[in-house]
Design a protein around this motif. Structure first.
Motif, PDB file in Angstrom:
ATOM      1  N   GLY A 120      65.422  47.680 -31.521  1.00  0.00           N
ATOM      2  CA  GLY A 120      66.237  46.569 -31.397  1.00  0.00           C
ATOM      3  C   GLY A 120      66.983  46.412 -32.694  1.00  0.00           C
ATOM      4  N   GLY A 121      66.687  46.625 -33.701  1.00  0.00           N
ATOM      5  CA  GLY A 121      67.386  46.359 -35.195  1.00  0.00           C
ATOM      6  C   GLY A 121      66.448  45.589 -36.157  1.00  0.00           C
ATOM      7  N   LEU A 122      66.199  46.453 -37.011  1.00  0.00           N
ATOM      8  CA  LEU A 122      64.945  45.773 -38.133  1.00  0.00           C
ATOM      9  C   LEU A 122      65.754  44.794 -38.977  1.00  0.00           C
ATOM     10  N   TYR A 123      66.838  44.771 -39.153  1.00  0.00           N
ATOM     11  CA  TYR A 123      67.435  44.174 -40.287  1.00  0.00           C
ATOM     12  C   TYR A 123      67.973  42.740 -39.866  1.00  0.00           C
ATOM     13  N   ARG A 124      67.765  42.451 -38.401  1.00  0.00           N
ATOM     14  CA  ARG A 124      68.283  40.945 -37.928  1.00  0.00           C
ATOM     15  C   ARG A 124      67.111  40.407 -37.340  1.00  0.00           C
ATOM     16  N   LEU A 125      66.875  39.379 -37.121  1.00  0.00           N
ATOM     17  CA  LEU A 125      65.672  38.830 -36.571  1.00  0.00           C
ATOM     18  C   LEU A 125      65.914  38.806 -35.193  1.00  0.00           C
ATOM     19  N   PHE A 161      59.820  41.422 -43.002  1.00  0.00           N
ATOM     20  CA  PHE A 161      60.752  42.532 -43.339  1.00  0.00           C
ATOM     21  C   PHE A 161      62.001  41.703 -43.920  1.00  0.00           C
ATOM     22  N   GLY A 162      62.456  40.801 -43.244  1.00  0.00           N
ATOM     23  CA  GLY A 162      63.681  40.104 -43.796  1.00  0.00           C
ATOM     24  C   GLY A 162      63.516  39.721 -45.251  1.00  0.00           C
ATOM     25  N   VAL A 163      62.444  39.182 -45.604  1.00  0.00           N
ATOM     26  CA  VAL A 163      62.420  38.639 -46.909  1.00  0.00           C
ATOM     27  C   VAL A 163      61.849  39.840 -47.868  1.00  0.00           C
ATOM     28  N   LEU A 164      61.108  40.514 -47.559  1.00  0.00           N
ATOM     29  CA  LEU A 164      60.427  41.584 -48.383  1.00  0.00           C
ATOM     30  C   LEU A 164      61.062  42.884 -48.484  1.00  0.00           C
ATOM     31  N   LEU A 218      67.382  55.796 -34.484  1.00  0.00           N
ATOM     32  CA  LEU A 218      67.383  55.817 -36.101  1.00  0.00           C
ATOM     33  C   LEU A 218      68.480  56.641 -36.566  1.00  0.00           C
ATOM     34  N   LEU A 219      68.666  57.743 -35.673  1.00  0.00           N
ATOM     35  CA  LEU A 219      69.887  58.951 -36.011  1.00  0.00           C
ATOM     36  C   LEU A 219      71.339  58.281 -35.729  1.00  0.00           C
ATOM     37  N   VAL A 220      71.358  57.906 -34.561  1.00  0.00           N
ATOM     38  CA  VAL A 220      72.510  57.473 -33.802  1.00  0.00           C
ATOM     39  C   VAL A 220      73.184  56.012 -34.271  1.00  0.00           C
ATOM     40  N   ARG A 221      72.375  55.124 -34.077  1.00  0.00           N
ATOM     41  CA  ARG A 221      72.459  53.679 -34.673  1.00  0.00           C
ATOM     42  C   ARG A 221      71.565  53.287 -35.538  1.00  0.00           C
ATOM     43  N   PRO A 222      71.266  53.604 -36.864  1.00  0.00           N
ATOM     44  CA  PRO A 222      70.320  53.107 -37.461  1.00  0.00           C
ATOM     45  C   PRO A 222      70.140  51.519 -37.652  1.00  0.00           C
ATOM     46  N   ALA A 223      71.390  50.663 -37.528  1.00  0.00           N
ATOM     47  CA  ALA A 223      70.901  49.261 -37.388  1.00  0.00           C
ATOM     48  C   ALA A 223      70.383  48.724 -36.327  1.00  0.00           C
ATOM     49  N   GLY A 224      70.388  49.591 -35.195  1.00  0.00           N
ATOM     50  CA  GLY A 224      69.540  49.253 -33.783  1.00  0.00           C
ATOM     51  C   GLY A 224      70.422  48.833 -32.732  1.00  0.00           C
TER      52      GLY A 224
END
Lengths: 342, 301
Positions: free
Chosen positions: B237-242, B33-36, B283-289
């Motif tokens: 957990g947060g999709l955008y950080r490993l 997900f990180g790179v693609l 997803l609604l409240v803290r989309p970043a995880g």
């Protein structure tokens, strides 16, 4: 009415499929009825996904809501305790006819979609995809184990099989007509505008959230209605309303072309035709003199490969995501998206 | 405290092992997900393919090590093939299209397994020796539980070293942060993506081995359930950080192991509903995880 051919072309296809179904033997007819119900589901999907450009993996939840509503309410009273021993009392004591069960299925589908959409329509893109998938998981989980509202793990047997060729054709045409009326209405146009350019649409005073919610509710209602048709055709259970159906209906929409009604109908019919042919071929058929006998399971492989192939080679689908056009193109085609939003 | 909740050490150990396996899967999904910017729905089918490799190897009478080599070979080949045939042509498409594409690939692989190897499944007998219990104190712990935790920790450590100490790792982190800028600065896209896909394949193979030891019956929907739960965990957990993604994977595995073991069946059967309701809420409240401190790359409308 201008652009009436955009309704007529899909309607003629659906009607043609129904007439073809009349001509074939009764063992083949079931494929045609099934195809028409799939058309209804895919067009319901299209109404939201196609017009809004937002992905939904959750629409089979609304189909399932329709299946449960129509199924629970139309199983004859004396057959209910056998397949649904723990049913809530008021559901056990209520049995309705064919048409009311379909109407109620549509109503429950719409209400469910409205309730789910109230929070979810704030999301878009990937997040919306995952959140709607979560709705599918929750619905599947609850229907599986909550036996007060349905048969749980049992199959909906003894539902009156009223969905024949006639009912399926009328149902599919009705769904196509509603989808057409919606996309030609000002609401449909506003939603298409938000798909093409969210910033410009907002600036023009369109509430993206409200337009999406309206489409989601309407499409949930159509999906519930299609679910009602479906349960009057086949004995279903939770497993037949889960990932496989989600995949097949999405495949139909994507193969046909996500952004047009024409694409939704063409995709549903094309993939269904292929799927039915392969299903027959798994039992052995004669094609052009050659005997074809495919191993069981081939159809899923072919449909999966087809969907992946179309996505890679032609992401906008067989129809290019455009509506049916008569004759020559009257205007030179600028970037395709612009003409749809206008 | 533990006794009140009806949790014994056995359940705790199993929950930790499940968490460890899910953490590995979460890393595999998170890296790609990180790179693609691609949520790989087909990740579970990679695991499934690896598990079938083990089962077939044991059916052919191969030794355990040969089976493991075959497992790695199959999973890695399949990962690279998937990247080359599907992900690379679709790289410029919106994330939703790529999500549908991985959905199609997942379905395709699953139906190939169904067609080729049948719905009843195969049994991987050669790995079963790892399933024997060892007794520590008065608790019986299956060997695989310990192996799973140790292997998972080892893999994560190796991955951290790779990301922090090597050039490829640096490039991968840069690409995850801002792909376009990274390319402008000379990072080769195909190399970075290939690297991420390869590592995520290695992790899938490791997961396949551990899961096959735990449940030796390999069916076409092997690891499907796990992938769906891990996806939920990664989003939580947060999709955008490993690191948050990994923590999310571990947390969801640990929690479902613990609750599944401790709650009576009439409650634990609704576990999935609560899990996915939590996903929607996050997803609604803290989309970043949940496990991210700063505001992540929230998708703009």
């Amino acid at each position: 009415m201008r652009r009436a051919h955009e309704l007529l072309a899909p309607a003629v296809l659906v009607g043609g499929a129904a007439l073809l179904g009349l001509a074939v033997s009764s063992s083949t007819e079931i494929y045609f009825v099934d195809t028409l119900v799939k058309v209804a589901i895919v067009v319901a999907l299209y109404l939201f996904i196609g017009n809004s450009g937002v992905l939904s993996f959750g629409h089979i939840s609304f189909v399932a809501a329709g299946v449960w509503t129509a199924g629970v309410l139309s199983v004859p009273g004396d057959a209910k305790p056998a397949i649904m021993p723990n049913l809530a009392h008021f559901l056990r004591d209520t049995t309705v006819g064919n048409v009311p069960s379909l109407a109620l299925a549509a109503a429950v589908g719409a209400v469910f979609a409205l309730v789910a959409g109230l929070p979810l329509m704030r999301l878009s893109g990937l997040t919306a995809g995952i959140a709607t998938f979560a709705v599918l998981e929750i619905t599947h989980n609850v229907l599986r184990y909550y036996e007060k509202i349905g048969p749980g793990l049992n199959t909906f047997s003894s539902v009156p099989e009223t969905t024949g060729l006639g009912q399926a054709a009328i149902g599919a045409l009705l769904v196509v007509a509603v989808a057409f009326a919606y996309q030609r209405s000002r609401f449909g146009r506003m939603l298409a505008a938000t798909r093409e350019d969210p910033a410009a649409a907002s600036a023009a005073g369109i509430s993206i959230y409200r337009q999406r919610l309206l489409a989601f509710t309407l499409s949930g209602g159509l999906a519930g209605f299609a679910g009602g048709l479906y349960v009057h055709l086949l004995p279903l259970n939770t497993e037949s309303l889960y990932l496989d159906l989600t995949f097949v209906t999405l495949a139909m929409l994507v193969v046909g072309g996500t952004t047009s009604l024409w694409g939704a109908v063409v995709g549903a019919l094309a993939v269904s035709a292929l799927d039915s042919f392969l299903a027959e071929a798994e039992n052995g058929v004669d094609v052009l003199g050659a005997h074809l006998d495919l191993p069981a399971g081939t159809r899923l492989v072919v449909v999966g490969a087809l969907m992946a192939f179309v996505l890679v080679v032609r992401p906008s689908g067989l129809t290019g995501g455009r509506e049916f056009r008569l004759g020559r193109r009257r205007r030179p085609q600028a970037p395709s998206a612009a003409s749809e939003a206008a | 405290m533990l006794a009140i909740l009806n949790i014994d050490w056995q359940v705790l150990a199993d929950a930790t092992a499940l968490g460890a396996v899910y953490a590995l899967m979460a890393v595999g999904i998170g890296l790609v997900f990180g790179v693609l910017r691609l949520v790989n729905f087909a990740y579970g089918q990679l695991v499934m393919a690896g598990a079938y490799a083990l089962a077939l190897a044991s059916e052919w009478g191969w030794s355990l090590w040969q089976g493991i080599v075959l497992c790695f070979a199959v999973v890695l080949a399949l990962s690279l093939l998937m990247d080359r045939l599907v992900f690379r042509p679709l790289r410029t498409q919106p994330p939703a299209v790529m999500l549908v594409a991985t959905f199609a690939v997942a379905f395709l692989l699953q139906s190939i397994a169904l067609l080729w190897l049948g719905p009843l499944g195969k049994i991987a007998a050669s790995v079963a020796q790892l399933n024997r219990p060892v007794t520590i104190g008065d608790v019986d712990i299956r060997k695989i539980t310990i192996v799973a935790v140790v292997v998972a920790a080892g893999c994560l450590l190796a991955l951290v070293l790779l990301l922090e100490r090597t050039t490829v790792g640096l490039q991968m982190r840069a690409a995850a942060m801002d792909f376009r800028t990274a390319r402008v600065l000379g990072v080769r896209a195909n190399r970075v993506i290939g690297g991420a896909v390869l590592i995520s394949g290695v992790l899938a193979a490791v997961v396949a081995i551990i899961l096959t030891v735990q449940t030796p019956l390999v069916t076409p929907d092997f690891a499907l359930r796990d992938t769906i739960v891990v996806l939920a965990g990664v989003v939580l957990g947060g999709l955008y950080r490993l690191v948050p993604a990994t923590l999310g994977g571990f947390a969801i595995g640990f929690a479902s192991g613990l609750l599944g073991g401790a709650l009576p069946t009439e409650k634990s059967q609704y576990l999935d509903s609560f899990l996915f309701a939590a996903v929607i809420l996050v997803l609604l409240v803290r989309p970043a995880g949940l496990f991210t401190r700063a505001r992540g790359a929230v998708e703009r409308l």
